[in-house]
Write a protein that holds these residues in place. Structure first.
Motif, short mmCIF file in Angstrom:
data_model
loop_
_atom_site.label_atom_id
_atom_site.label_comp_id
_atom_site.label_asym_id
_atom_site.label_seq_id
_atom_site.Cartn_x
_atom_site.Cartn_y
_atom_site.Cartn_z
N THR A 43 0.84 -1.19 0.00
CA THR A 43 0.00 0.00 0.00
C THR A 43 0.88 1.24 0.00
OG1 THR A 43 -0.11 0.08 2.41
CG2 THR A 43 -1.86 -1.14 1.28
N VAL A 44 0.34 2.33 -0.51
CA VAL A 44 1.05 3.61 -0.53
C VAL A 44 0.12 4.67 0.03
CG1 VAL A 44 2.21 5.36 -1.91
CG2 VAL A 44 2.40 2.95 -2.55
N THR A 45 0.57 5.35 1.08
CA THR A 45 -0.19 6.46 1.66
C THR A 45 0.48 7.76 1.28
OG1 THR A 45 -0.82 5.07 3.54
CG2 THR A 45 -1.08 7.45 3.81
N TRP A 46 -0.29 8.66 0.67
CA TRP A 46 0.20 9.99 0.32
C TRP A 46 0.02 10.87 1.55
CZ3 TRP A 46 1.70 11.51 -4.75
CH2 TRP A 46 1.61 10.50 -5.71
N MET A 47 1.08 11.55 1.96
CA MET A 47 1.07 12.33 3.20
C MET A 47 1.26 13.81 2.93
SD MET A 47 0.74 9.76 5.28
CE MET A 47 1.05 10.46 6.87
N ARG A 48 0.83 14.63 3.89
CA ARG A 48 1.11 16.06 3.87
C ARG A 48 1.40 16.48 5.31
NH1 ARG A 48 -2.68 18.91 6.34
NH2 ARG A 48 -4.78 18.09 6.45
N PRO A 49 2.33 17.42 5.49
CA PRO A 49 2.59 17.88 6.86
C PRO A 49 1.41 18.70 7.35
CG PRO A 49 3.90 19.10 5.27
CD PRO A 49 3.18 18.06 4.50
N ILE A 50 1.12 18.61 8.65
CA ILE A 50 0.02 19.41 9.21
C ILE A 50 0.51 20.72 9.78
CG2 ILE A 50 -1.48 17.41 9.59
CD1 ILE A 50 -0.66 17.55 12.56
N ALA A 51 1.83 20.89 9.82
CA ALA A 51 2.42 22.16 10.27
C ALA A 51 3.76 22.30 9.55
CB ALA A 51 2.62 22.18 11.77
N PRO A 52 4.19 23.54 9.28
CA PRO A 52 5.47 23.74 8.61
C PRO A 52 6.66 23.30 9.47
CG PRO A 52 4.40 25.84 9.09
CD PRO A 52 3.51 24.76 9.57
#
Length: 108
Positions: free
Chosen positions: A99-108
């Protein structure tokens, strides 16, 4: 490691967390294949981070952390010989599709 349904803008840094579960008794084989992929991929254009981790509680579970400067350079990486070779041999080692989960930071 596909680009379909990516929620990130083309210009944003792409962060992925692929997870691989080896068949029983194949964890060592999977680790070697992932290590080879890691070594080759770190030199690919646009690669900011490419690390494979083994689960301390499950010798058959591996998590990869990838960061790319863009979706386009990730797509280029996915067409390299080392990725295509990896994809060709990985099914025989896995107990289930990765599986591949695409992530994004929730804070800089």
């Amino acid at each position: 490691m596909t680009l379909q349904n990516s929620p990130t803008p083309a210009s944003a840094i792409v962060t992925l967390l692929p997870i691989f579960i080896a068949k029983p008794g194949r964890g060592g084989d999977l680790e070697q294949v992932l290590l080879t992929l890691q070594t080759a991929s770190r030199g690919d254009r646009g690669c900011l981070q490419y690390s494979v981790f083994s689960d301390l509680h499950d010798e058959n579970r591996f998590v990869m952390h990838e960061e790319w400067t863009s979706r386009e350079l990730l797509a280029e990486h996915n067409l390299t010989a080392h990725v295509l070779e990896f994809v060709a041999q990985i099914d025989e080692l896995l107990s289930e599709p990765f599986t591949v989960t695409w992530m994004r930071p929730i804070a800089p």
